[in-house]
Design a protein around this motif. Structure first.
Motif, PDB file in Angstrom:
ATOM      1  N   TYR A  73      18.502   4.158 -57.247  1.00  0.00           N
ATOM      2  CA  TYR A  73      17.841   4.169 -55.944  1.00  0.00           C
ATOM      3  C   TYR A  73      18.466   5.211 -55.029  1.00  0.00           C
ATOM      4  CZ  TYR A  73      15.401   2.206 -51.896  1.00  0.00           C
ATOM      5  OH  TYR A  73      14.617   2.044 -50.800  1.00  0.00           O
ATOM      6  N   TRP A  74      19.778   5.352 -55.142  1.00  0.00           N
ATOM      7  CA  TRP A  74      20.460   6.361 -54.306  1.00  0.00           C
ATOM      8  C   TRP A  74      20.078   7.773 -54.740  1.00  0.00           C
ATOM      9  CZ3 TRP A  74      23.008   7.645 -50.127  1.00  0.00           C
ATOM     10  CH2 TRP A  74      23.751   8.817 -50.121  1.00  0.00           C
ATOM     11  N   ASN A  75      20.191   8.041 -56.037  1.00  0.00           N
ATOM     12  CA  ASN A  75      19.958   9.403 -56.513  1.00  0.00           C
ATOM     13  C   ASN A  75      18.484   9.799 -56.408  1.00  0.00           C
ATOM     14  OD1 ASN A  75      22.665   9.941 -57.209  1.00  0.00           O
ATOM     15  ND2 ASN A  75      22.425   8.755 -59.103  1.00  0.00           N
ATOM     16  N   ASP A  76      17.561   8.832 -56.640  1.00  0.00           N
ATOM     17  CA  ASP A  76      16.148   9.187 -56.714  1.00  0.00           C
ATOM     18  C   ASP A  76      15.428   9.068 -55.378  1.00  0.00           C
ATOM     19  OD1 ASP A  76      16.642   9.551 -59.373  1.00  0.00           O
ATOM     20  OD2 ASP A  76      15.911   7.550 -59.960  1.00  0.00           O
ATOM     21  N   ALA A  77      15.928   8.241 -54.469  1.00  0.00           N
ATOM     22  CA  ALA A  77      15.182   7.987 -53.240  1.00  0.00           C
ATOM     23  C   ALA A  77      15.978   8.331 -51.991  1.00  0.00           C
ATOM     24  CB  ALA A  77      14.732   6.515 -53.204  1.00  0.00           C
TER      25      ALA A  77
ATOM     26  N   ALA B 171      15.644  11.805 -49.602  1.00  0.00           N
ATOM     27  CA  ALA B 171      15.061  11.595 -48.271  1.00  0.00           C
ATOM     28  C   ALA B 171      16.012  12.076 -47.184  1.00  0.00           C
ATOM     29  CB  ALA B 171      14.728  10.115 -48.082  1.00  0.00           C
ATOM     30  N   ALA B 172      17.299  11.806 -47.353  1.00  0.00           N
ATOM     31  CA  ALA B 172      18.269  12.252 -46.348  1.00  0.00           C
ATOM     32  C   ALA B 172      18.333  13.776 -46.303  1.00  0.00           C
ATOM     33  CB  ALA B 172      19.642  11.661 -46.658  1.00  0.00           C
TER      34      ALA B 172
ATOM     35  N   SER C 139       8.835  16.312 -34.359  1.00  0.00           N
ATOM     36  CA  SER C 139       8.041  15.193 -34.867  1.00  0.00           C
ATOM     37  C   SER C 139       8.150  15.088 -36.384  1.00  0.00           C
ATOM     38  CB  SER C 139       6.563  15.395 -34.459  1.00  0.00           C
ATOM     39  OG  SER C 139       6.075  16.627 -34.985  1.00  0.00           O
ATOM     40  N   GLN C 140       8.187  16.234 -37.061  1.00  0.00           N
ATOM     41  CA  GLN C 140       8.276  16.206 -38.531  1.00  0.00           C
ATOM     42  C   GLN C 140       9.576  15.569 -38.986  1.00  0.00           C
ATOM     43  OE1 GLN C 140       7.888  20.027 -40.339  1.00  0.00           O
ATOM     44  NE2 GLN C 140       7.950  19.225 -42.433  1.00  0.00           N
ATOM     45  N   SER C 141      10.696  15.948 -38.350  1.00  0.00           N
ATOM     46  CA  SER C 141      11.995  15.378 -38.727  1.00  0.00           C
ATOM     47  C   SER C 141      12.054  13.898 -38.373  1.00  0.00           C
ATOM     48  CB  SER C 141      13.116  16.136 -38.021  1.00  0.00           C
ATOM     49  OG  SER C 141      13.002  15.984 -36.601  1.00  0.00           O
ATOM     50  N   MET C 142      11.382  13.472 -37.322  1.00  0.00           N
ATOM     51  CA  MET C 142      11.405  12.059 -36.947  1.00  0.00           C
ATOM     52  C   MET C 142      10.641  11.240 -37.977  1.00  0.00           C
ATOM     53  SD  MET C 142      13.309  11.792 -34.380  1.00  0.00           S
ATOM     54  CE  MET C 142      12.931  10.095 -33.989  1.00  0.00           C
ATOM     55  N   GLN C 143       9.497  11.785 -38.485  1.00  0.00           N
ATOM     56  CA  GLN C 143       8.766  11.077 -39.531  1.00  0.00           C
ATOM     57  C   GLN C 143       9.623  10.925 -40.787  1.00  0.00           C
ATOM     58  OE1 GLN C 143       5.121  13.235 -40.130  1.00  0.00           O
ATOM     59  NE2 GLN C 143       4.240  12.655 -38.115  1.00  0.00           N
TER      60      GLN C 143
ATOM     61  N   CYS D 290      13.348   7.730 -44.252  1.00  0.00           N
ATOM     62  CA  CYS D 290      14.711   7.657 -44.825  1.00  0.00           C
ATOM     63  C   CYS D 290      15.396   6.367 -44.410  1.00  0.00           C
ATOM     64  CB  CYS D 290      15.514   8.875 -44.383  1.00  0.00           C
ATOM     65  SG  CYS D 290      17.185   8.909 -45.063  1.00  0.00           S
ATOM     66  N   GLU D 291      15.215   5.941 -43.158  1.00  0.00           N
ATOM     67  CA  GLU D 291      15.870   4.708 -42.711  1.00  0.00           C
ATOM     68  C   GLU D 291      15.330   3.503 -43.474  1.00  0.00           C
ATOM     69  OE1 GLU D 291      15.261   4.646 -38.533  1.00  0.00           O
ATOM     70  OE2 GLU D 291      17.071   5.831 -38.088  1.00  0.00           O
ATOM     71  N   ALA D 292      14.034   3.537 -43.776  1.00  0.00           N
ATOM     72  CA  ALA D 292      13.489   2.438 -44.571  1.00  0.00           C
ATOM     73  C   ALA D 292      14.129   2.404 -45.957  1.00  0.00           C
ATOM     74  CB  ALA D 292      11.964   2.589 -44.679  1.00  0.00           C
ATOM     75  N   LEU D 293      14.293   3.586 -46.538  1.00  0.00           N
ATOM     76  CA  LEU D 293      14.941   3.654 -47.851  1.00  0.00           C
ATOM     77  C   LEU D 293      16.390   3.186 -47.772  1.00  0.00           C
ATOM     78  CD1 LEU D 293      13.511   7.034 -49.187  1.00  0.00           C
ATOM     79  CD2 LEU D 293      12.822   4.719 -49.823  1.00  0.00           C
ATOM     80  N   ILE D 294      17.084   3.569 -46.692  1.00  0.00           N
ATOM     81  CA  ILE D 294      18.493   3.159 -46.532  1.00  0.00           C
ATOM     82  C   ILE D 294      18.583   1.647 -46.415  1.00  0.00           C
ATOM     83  CG2 ILE D 294      20.444   3.223 -44.922  1.00  0.00           C
ATOM     84  CD1 ILE D 294      19.798   6.159 -44.438  1.00  0.00           C
ATOM     85  N   ASP D 295      17.618   1.013 -45.697  1.00  0.00           N
ATOM     86  CA  ASP D 295      17.639  -0.448 -45.605  1.00  0.00           C
ATOM     87  C   ASP D 295      17.492  -1.077 -46.994  1.00  0.00           C
ATOM     88  OD1 ASP D 295      17.945  -0.316 -42.896  1.00  0.00           O
ATOM     89  OD2 ASP D 295      15.788  -0.482 -42.444  1.00  0.00           O
ATOM     90  N   GLY D 296      16.599  -0.509 -47.813  1.00  0.00           N
ATOM     91  CA  GLY D 296      16.470  -1.032 -49.176  1.00  0.00           C
ATOM     92  C   GLY D 296      17.740  -0.827 -49.983  1.00  0.00           C
TER      93      GLY D 296
END
Length: 648
Positions: free
Chosen positions: A122-126, A130-131, A141-145, A150-156
């Motif tokens: 999950y770290w290497n692939d997602a 994303a980071a 706006s693009q970086s905020m999206q 990325c924050e959703a992925l970090i929560d997972g």
């Protein structure tokens, strides 16, 4: 079956005890190894939990830095986010690889490794891609999206890490249960083994020892008929059998005990007599005596101990091959006159010297031929033993007996030891004489150089002045002659002062071994003679005392330094400092005219006094430092480090 008959019942005691102990040791090693292995895995699991917990903290910090970078709040937020990415990658790599030294290791359970694989993938692939996309996008706006994704992925990722921590904790609880179980089993085994060992040792060791002890107690009451039952063929059975043999032997020897005591007493008396002779001779030979007196005392003690009728001591002259009789007692005058000086190889004694062997000769069995002087004097036995020192033959000594006499091995060894003692004493006396001669020669050389530096140069100056006066008088130049007279008077006064100073120095003695008191006396004499103010400063004498010879050398160095001050410095004040603690430091400092020290010391043909001081310092393993400059006075420093000084 008799009471003392040996009955083979069991194996040897050592085999039985070793078997029991090895069995207990094997079980204990297995239990301890299991406990250690479980403890090691628990430590590795704890470290893994700690590292996995760090993943969550690092993920939160990464999310924070990415948010700052996306909003453009801090210029260095992107660099910090990259460092957090690297730190998270390193932590995951360490969890995968493990570290046996810390220890850091994931438990071997398959669910834990499956969960770790999900976290790593999950770290290497997602998460990591994303980071990196957030960092790659420009703030806006693009970086905020990208940040929201990325924050959703970090929560997972954090949820998966929490699941991994819970799995490791569950496995650790299970292993902790087994660790405690193994410890309880180890405790139970220790109690059981102790009880078993007590029972086994009581039956195998305590009971036989008690039986043997009872037998010894009865034997102590002089009941030598006691016997111990032999009920096994192990070591205690052998001891019991040996005890029975000893009891039988003592029972047979008890009747002849008085005879044994008398023989042992006679042997002890003989040994005590030998020790007394060796001690008395060693104490006598340690005294500082001439060689002839030393040999006479040595011979008197030997003759008294061996009840000899005569004796002599001869010293070898290796250069001329002569054997000189330096001491004799109980020898007829004719024999002394005939053999006061033997050649190596002459007579029986000279042949023994060539062969380097001890000799005990029965003159009654001498071959027919010229009558030996010893046999003509009435002696029947002549013994010869060599005097050795450091494997060097220094001579030999004879013992003459008018009755036949034999020497056993013990007496021969005693006489050879006595010869070695005398040889060492003679060699030490010769070393002492040579050392004293060398010391006198060295001191004479120093005195000669001192005379050359002072009186000889002064007399040479006076000789030149007298020649100049003779030339002036011959030419009737009275005014020139009158001018020379003051120089002559000053030269004579200077030579007189040098002679007086040398006489005072030669008469210098240590004041009861106290260096400080001797220095004070030397300074007082110099102050009275030269009229110069001299101050002595000392911080005490806590260092080890010097031997007398070293103290005299230090005193001579001070005298020479003060003499140079009087002759050359033109000083009004001299300061002598003494520092005697671990290191010894003595300095003589004046406020005189000074000189170019480096230039003067390079001239070997001048300033003999300075070189003499250096030679005296070298004789006591010290260093002499001379510091001076024109118009700045002179300082002479004598330094002896702690590791080079020798206590008296």
């Amino acid at each position: 079956m008799s009471e003392t008959e040996r009955v083979p019942v069991r194996r040897s005691l050592s085999t039985k005890i070793v078997g029991v102990l090895v069995g207990f040791l094997a079980v204990a090693l297995v239990m301890i190894g299991t406990t250690l292995y479980l403890s090691w895995q628990l430590q590795g699991s704890a470290a893994a939990i700690n590292e996995t917990g760090k993943l969550r903290m690092a993920s939160y910090r990464l999310s924070l830095e990415l948010a700052r970078a996306a909003r453009g709040e801090r210029a260095e937020a992107a660099d910090e986010a990259r460092r957090q990415l690297d730190a998270l990658g390193t932590a995951i790599w360490q969890l995968r690889k493990g570290d046996p030294q810390r220890p850091l290791v994931l438990p071997p359970a398959q669910p834990i490794h499956a969960q770790f694989s999900r976290v790593s993938a999950y770290w290497n692939d997602a998460v990591r891609p994303a980071a990196l996309s957030v960092l790659a996008a420009a703030p806006g706006s693009q970086s905020m999206q990208a940040l929201v994704h990325c924050e959703a992925l970090i929560d997972g990722f954090v949820r998966d890490a929490d699941a991994l921590v819970r799995a490791i904790e569950t496995d650790s609880e299970r292993r902790m249960f087994w660790l405690r179980a193994s410890q309880m089993a180890l405790l139970a085994m220790a109690v059981a083994s102790t009880v078993t060992l007590v029972y086994v040792l009581f039956g195998l060791i305590v009971a036989p020892v008690m039986r043997i002890h009872q037998g010894i107690m009865r034997m102590g009451d002089e009941d030598f008929s006691v016997r111990v039952a032999v009920d096994s063929d192990d070591e205690f059975g052998q001891v019991a059998h040996g005890f029975n043999q000893m009891a039988a032997r003592l029972q047979s020897l008890y009747g002849d005990l008085e005879g044994l005591v008398r023989s042992k007493t006679a042997a002890l008396e003989a040994q005590n007599g030998e020790l007394a002779l060796l001690y008395d001779s060693a104490a006598f030979l340690q005294q500082r005596l001439p060689v002839d007196a030393m040999c006479e005392g040595f011979l008197a003690r030997l003759m008294e101990y061996f009840k000899a009728d005569g004796g002599s001591v001869r010293v070898l002259d290796p250069n001329r091959g002569n054997l000189h009789m330096v001491a004799h007692k109980g020898i007829p005058a004719r024999l002394v006159e005939a053999e006061h000086c033997l050649k190596v190889g002459e007579c029986l004694c000279g042949e023994a010297v060539v062969k380097k062997v001890a000799l005990v000769h029965d003159l009654r069995q001498a071959p027919a031929g010229p009558t030996l002087e010893c046999r003509r004097a009435g002696f029947q036995t002549v013994s010869l033993f060599h005097i050795f020192a450091h494997e060097q033959n220094l001579g030999f000594f004879n013992l003459h007996f008018k009755c036949a006499r034999q020497f056993d091995e013990r007496e021969r060894a005693l006489l050879e030891s006595m010869g070695a003692q005398l040889g060492v004493a003679i060699e030490n006396e010769r070393y002492f004489v040579r050392e004293r001669e060398m010391a006198i020669s060295e001191e004479r050389n120093l005195v000669a150089r001192g005379l050359h530096d002072s009186i000889a140069q002064g007399l040479n100056f006076l000789n030149l002045q007298v020649q100049m006066m003779e030339q002036s008088l011959a030419a009737k130049r009275l005014d020139e002659a009158c001018d020379i007279v003051p120089a002559l008077r000053a030269g004579v006064e200077e030579s007189y002062q040098d002679v007086r100073e040398l006489l005072l120095n030669f008469r210098s003695r240590l004041h009861e071994g106290n260096l400080l008191a001797s220095l004070q006396m030397t300074i007082n004499k110099f102050r009275q003679q030269a009229g110069i103010v001299v101050e002595l400063q000392s911080d005490g004498e806590d260092g080890a005392p010097f031997p007398g010879e070293q103290q005299l050398q230090i005193l001579f160095i001070v005298q020479e330094a003060l003499s140079n001050v009087r002759k050359h410095a033109g000083a009004s004040h001299v300061l002598v400092r003494l520092h005697d603690r671990h290191d010894f430091v003595l300095s003589i400092e004046d406020d005189g005219a000074g000189f170019d020290a480096s230039a003067v010391l390079e001239r070997k043909d001048s300033q003999v006094g300075l070189h003499i001081m250096r030679e005296r310092a070298a004789r006591i393993d010290a260093t002499l430092d001379i510091q001076s400059a024109p118009g700045a006075g002179t300082r002479v420093t004598l330094r002896l480090p702690m590791e080079m000084r020798h206590a008296a």
